[in-house]
Design an enzyme around this catalytic site. Structure first.
Site, PDB file in Angstrom:
ATOM      1  N   ASP A  24       0.892  -1.144  -0.080  1.00  0.00           N
ATOM      2  CA  ASP A  24      -0.062   0.224  -0.093  1.00  0.00           C
ATOM      3  C   ASP A  24       0.917   1.170   0.039  1.00  0.00           C
ATOM      4  O   ASP A  24       1.921   1.502   0.887  1.00  0.00           O
ATOM      5  CB  ASP A  24      -0.874   0.078   1.280  1.00  0.00           C
ATOM      6  CG  ASP A  24      -2.306   0.803   1.268  1.00  0.00           C
ATOM      7  OD1 ASP A  24      -2.007   1.670   0.281  1.00  0.00           O
ATOM      8  OD2 ASP A  24      -3.181   0.806   1.620  1.00  0.00           O
TER       9      ASP A  24
ATOM     10  N   THR B  85      -7.065   3.345  -2.340  1.00  0.00           N
ATOM     11  CA  THR B  85      -6.758   2.010  -1.865  1.00  0.00           C
ATOM     12  C   THR B  85      -7.597   0.854  -2.395  1.00  0.00           C
ATOM     13  O   THR B  85      -7.322   0.112  -3.223  1.00  0.00           O
ATOM     14  CB  THR B  85      -6.753   1.836  -0.446  1.00  0.00           C
ATOM     15  OG1 THR B  85      -5.558   2.756  -0.036  1.00  0.00           O
ATOM     16  CG2 THR B  85      -6.518   0.491   0.062  1.00  0.00           C
TER      17      THR B  85
ATOM     18  N   ASN C 231     -12.729   5.006  -1.917  1.00  0.00           N
ATOM     19  CA  ASN C 231     -13.068   4.330  -0.720  1.00  0.00           C
ATOM     20  C   ASN C 231     -14.188   4.445  -0.295  1.00  0.00           C
ATOM     21  O   ASN C 231     -14.943   3.446   0.318  1.00  0.00           O
ATOM     22  CB  ASN C 231     -11.698   4.499   0.400  1.00  0.00           C
ATOM     23  CG  ASN C 231     -10.417   4.159  -0.192  1.00  0.00           C
ATOM     24  OD1 ASN C 231     -10.023   3.221  -0.925  1.00  0.00           O
ATOM     25  ND2 ASN C 231      -9.426   5.068   0.439  1.00  0.00           N
TER      26      ASN C 231
ATOM     27  N   ASP D  76      -9.726  -3.753   6.022  1.00  0.00           N
ATOM     28  CA  ASP D  76     -10.782  -4.683   5.392  1.00  0.00           C
ATOM     29  C   ASP D  76     -11.001  -4.743   3.822  1.00  0.00           C
ATOM     30  O   ASP D  76     -10.924  -5.647   3.382  1.00  0.00           O
ATOM     31  CB  ASP D  76     -12.076  -4.397   5.778  1.00  0.00           C
ATOM     32  CG  ASP D  76     -12.515  -2.815   6.017  1.00  0.00           C
ATOM     33  OD1 ASP D  76     -12.046  -1.944   5.171  1.00  0.00           O
ATOM     34  OD2 ASP D  76     -13.318  -2.400   6.843  1.00  0.00           O
ATOM     35  N   ARG D  77     -11.076  -3.441   3.211  1.00  0.00           N
ATOM     36  CA  ARG D  77     -11.061  -3.380   1.800  1.00  0.00           C
ATOM     37  C   ARG D  77      -9.862  -4.032   1.024  1.00  0.00           C
ATOM     38  O   ARG D  77     -10.428  -4.611  -0.011  1.00  0.00           O
ATOM     39  CB  ARG D  77     -11.418  -1.842   1.557  1.00  0.00           C
ATOM     40  CG  ARG D  77     -10.348  -0.958   1.731  1.00  0.00           C
ATOM     41  CD  ARG D  77     -10.536   0.423   1.383  1.00  0.00           C
ATOM     42  NE  ARG D  77      -9.372   1.450   1.669  1.00  0.00           N
ATOM     43  CZ  ARG D  77      -9.427   2.188   2.929  1.00  0.00           C
ATOM     44  NH1 ARG D  77     -10.121   1.594   3.914  1.00  0.00           N
ATOM     45  NH2 ARG D  77      -8.301   2.818   3.161  1.00  0.00           N
TER      46      ARG D  77
ATOM     47  N   HIS E  80       1.349   8.423   5.192  1.00  0.00           N
ATOM     48  CA  HIS E  80       0.490   9.288   5.215  1.00  0.00           C
ATOM     49  C   HIS E  80       0.878  10.612   6.475  1.00  0.00           C
ATOM     50  O   HIS E  80       0.424  11.655   6.412  1.00  0.00           O
ATOM     51  CB  HIS E  80      -1.041   8.841   5.489  1.00  0.00           C
ATOM     52  CG  HIS E  80      -1.866   8.531   4.461  1.00  0.00           C
ATOM     53  ND1 HIS E  80      -2.149   9.403   3.554  1.00  0.00           N
ATOM     54  CD2 HIS E  80      -2.172   7.363   3.943  1.00  0.00           C
ATOM     55  CE1 HIS E  80      -2.899   8.949   2.406  1.00  0.00           C
ATOM     56  NE2 HIS E  80      -2.942   7.569   2.704  1.00  0.00           N
TER      57      HIS E  80
END
Length: 561
Positions: free
Chosen positions: A54, A95, A116, A177-178, A325
Site C-alpha cells: 500500500d 486503495t 474508498n 478490510d477493503r 500518510h
C-alpha cells in the site's frame, strides 16, 4: 482397350485420393493428440501469491536499493521479471480502487469501485466500499459487516475458482478490510482483516463463515499483536546511514499523540495509550511483520499449496500507507519501513520455498497506488505545489450558481473531486441540466487550483485517447460518478500540510512497481509501458483460465515462459 485404360486410371486416382485422405486423417489425429497431451499435461502452480504494498512508489526499489538485503526485493528483481514502467491508468488512485483494478483487470468504468468512500446519488448518502449490513461480524463485536457486493465484475480469484469447479481455496488478508475483501473476490473462502482498538484481532464476516477457524483463534490468542506493541521502533540500521531521506525531525511530518517530535525512537508501549491501543500497530513498521506472521499462519492453517488444485493467497501490506500518510514520502520512517519490509519479504519467500516448494508457487508484487511528496516541503525547494481548500471551492461554486441561475441550492454534494447536482431543484426551476453543467465546467477552470474540468455528458459522448482526461474517463462510472468532474493542479492536494497522500492521475501517484516471480515466469526486465489492469489477464494466461468478465487489460506476454 480404351475402356480398360480408363478403368485403370480411375482406380489409380481413387487409390491416391484414399491415401491422401488417410494421410490427412493421420495428420489431424496427430494434431488432436498433441493438443490433448498439452491439455492433459497442463501444470498450474500449487499456489498463487498476490502481494500488494500500500502506497509504494516505483522509485523506492531504486532509492533504497543499497539498503535492501539479497533475499527480498533484490531476489524478486533479479530472479523474477521486473516491469519498470507500470502505471495506473485512471483517476482516482485510492486503495479500494487500486486493489479492485489489479484483480479485475479493468477500471472503475466497469468494476464500479470509484473510491474508498463515495456519495451514493440514488441513496443520497455517503457509503463505504465494502460495508454490507446484510452480514454480521465474526470474531468480535463489530467491524465485520462487510462484503464485496459493490464490486460489479469478477476477479482473477473468482475466475480461478470457477475454472476449478469451485475447488481450491482463495483467501485475502490485510490489516485493512477493503484490501482483504476486494482482491479475494465474490467466491472467496475467507477474507481476514485486523480490528484494532482494544480488540487486536483478525476478524471476518458472515459473508464467508459463521465462526473463525481454530487456527485464526489460536493466532489471535497467541499474544503476537501485543508483543509488537511492547517494542520500541528504532531504525534498523544506524540512522546516520539513512542518507536517502530528509532530516528526522522536520516540519513536514505529523507526530504521534503523546510525542512532541516526529522522530526516532518510538516507545510503542507508551504511545499505544494515546493512539488507539492496537490501532497503533497499523501505523508503524511492525504492522508489516504482523501481516507476514498471519500470512504464514494462513498457509499452514489452511494447507495452501498442498492439494491437486491451485490455491490463491492475496496479501496486502497496509502499514506502509499509514506511515506514508503520517510522515511523508521523504521521511526516515518511510525509509525504515521499506528496509524492514524487505526483511519481511525475504522471510516470507524463504517460507514459501520450504512449505510450498520452489517451482510450486507463482508470485506477483505491486502497489495499489504511489504517493505525492509533501507539497509544503516541495514549496521550500521552489517546486510548484499547494493545497486545495474545499470550503473556498464550495463557496466559489455556489457563487457561480447564484450568479447564473439565481440559486445556491443546485449543488447536492461535492466530494472526490466531483460535483453532484440537485436534479430535483434544477427540474423545479425549469433549468436545462446540460446548460447548468456547461456553465459550471467553464467557470470552474477559473478557480486557481483547478487544472481541468469536464461534464458527465461529455464523458459519455467523447472518447479521450490520451492525457489526464483519458485517465479521468477510465475512472468515470456513469451509474455512480458525479455530474461534473475536475482535476486539481499537479502536486495540489486536499490534505494537511504534513504527511503524504494520493489520488491523482499524475505520475507520482500512478507509477508503481510490478514484479512477476516463480513458476511460469521468465527472468528479465522491461521499460515498456503497461497499465496496471494487465496483471489479471496475464495471470489468466499463466493459469490457462478465462479472464475476469470485465477485463479491458491485455496479457503481458513477455513475462511468460
Amino acid at each position: 482397350m480404351k475402356k480398360l485404360f480408363s478403368f485403370i486410371l480411375i482406380s489409380f486416382m481413387l487409390i491416391q485420393c484414399g491415401s491422401a485422405n488417410t494421410k490427412s486423417h493421420k495428420t489431424i489425429t496427430q494434431k488432436n493428440t498433441s493438443v490433448a497431451q498439452q491439455i492433459d499435461s497442463l501444470k498450474r502452480p500449487k499456489l498463487i501469491v498476490g502481494i500488494i504494498v500500500d502506497q509504494m512508489r516505483y522509485d523506492y526499489l531504486i532509492k533504497f536499493y543499497h539498503k535492501y538485503g539479497e533475499g527480498g526485493f533484490k531476489r524478486l528483481m533479479s530472479s523474477g521479471y521486473n516491469l519498470q514502467n507500470v502505471h495506473f491508468n485512471y483517476i482516482p488512485t485510492y486503495t479500494a480502487v487500486g486493489h479492485t483494478s489489479i484483480y479485475t483487470g479493468t477500471t472503475p468504468t466497469n468494476h464500479g469501485i470509484i473510491g474508498n468512500n463515495w456519495y451514493e446519488k440514488f441513496e443520497k448518502k455517503y457509503i463505504y466500499c465494502v460495508d454490507d449490513a446484510s452480514y454480521n461480524t465474526v470474531g468480535t463485536n463489530e467491524g465485520g459487516q462487510k462484503s464485496p457486493y459493490r464490486m460489479l465484475t469478477t476477479t482473477i480469484t473468482d475466475q480461478l475458482k470457477l475454472a476449478q469447479n469451485m475447488k481450491g481455496k482463495t483467501i485475502g488478508i490485510s490489516i485493512k478490510d477493503r484490501s482483504a475483501i476486494l482482491p479475494a473476490g465474490h467466491t472467496a473462502n475467507a477474507a481476514y482483516w485486523f480490528k484494532g482498538g482494544d480488540d487486536g484481532k483478525f476478524i471476518s464476516s458472515t459473508f464467508y463463515m459463521d465462526t473463525l477457524p481454530t487456527w485464526v483463534n489460536d493466532f489471535n490468542n497467541s499474544g503476537v499483536a501485543n508483543a509488537y506493541l511492547e517494542k520500541t521502533w528504532d531504525t534498523y540500521y544506524n540512522i546516520e546511514s539513512y542518507t536517502e531521506t530528509i532530516s528526522d525531525a522536520n516540519n513536514f511530518e505529523r507526530p504521534f499523540n503523546g510525542k512532541e517530535s516526529p522522530s526516532f525512537p518510538y516507545d510503542l508501549s507508551e504511545l499505544r495509550k494515546e493512539n488507539g491501543n492496537y490501532d497503533l500497530l497499523k501505523a508503524v513498521a511492525f504492522g508489516n511483520d504482523f501481516t507476514t506472521d498471519f500470512a504464514k499462519a494462513t498457509i499452514i492453517g489452511e494447507n495452501l499449496g498442498k492439494s491437486e488444485f491451485t490455491d490463491f493467497l492475496a496479501v496486502s501490506y497496509s502499514s506502509t500507507d499509514y506511515v506514508g500518510h503520517q510522515f511523508g514520502v521523504d521521511s526516515k520512517e518511510v525509509e525504515d519501513s521499506y528496509i524492514r519490509l524487505d526483511k519481511n519479504l525475504e522471510d516470507f519467500i524463504l517460507f514459501l520455498d520450504e512449505k510450498v516448494g520452489k517451482g510450486n508457487y507463482s508470485l506477483f508484487l505491486t502497489a495499489d497506488h504511489a504517493a505525492v511528496q509533501v507539497p509544503s516541503y516541495l514549496q521550500t525547494l521552489k517546486i510548484p505545489g499547494g493545497y486545495f481548500d474545499k470550503d473556498k471551492f464550495k463557496a466559489f461554486v455556489n457563487k457561480q450558481t447564484q450568479t447564473y441561475f439565481n440559486s445556491t441550492e443546485l449543488i447536492e454534494n461535492i466530494s472526490n473531486n466531483q460535483i453532484f447536482l440537485n436534479k430535483e431543484k434544477i427540474k423545479a426551476l425549469n433549468l436545462d441540466i446540460l446548460k447548468v453543467e456547461q456553465v459550471l465546467v467553464d467557470e470552474l477552470i477559473n478557480f486557481s487550483k483547478v487544472y481541468k474540468s469536464v461534464s458527465a455528458h461529455t464523458m459519455q459522448a467523447t472518447s479521450f485517447n490520451s492525457g489526464i482526461l483519458q485517465t479521468l474517463q477510465n475512472g468515470y462510472n456513469q451509474k455512480r460518478s458525479g455530474d461534473i468532474l475536475f482535476v486539481p493542479n499537479p502536486t495540489t492536494i486536499s490534505y494537511s500540510k504534513v504527511g503524504s497522500t494520493h489520488g491523482s492521475g499524475y505520475s507520482y501517484d500512478t507509477h508503481v512497481p510490478l514484479i512477476f516471480y516463480g513458476e511460469g515466469f521468465k527472468k528479465g526486465s522491461s521499460n515498456t509501458y503497461y497499465p496496471i489492469i494487465d496483471i489479471a489477464p496475464t495471470l489468466a494466461s499463466l493459469l490457462k483460465i478465462e479472464q475476469p468478465n470485465g477485463t479491458t487489460g491485455k496479457t503481458i506476454t513477455e513475462v511468460l515462459k
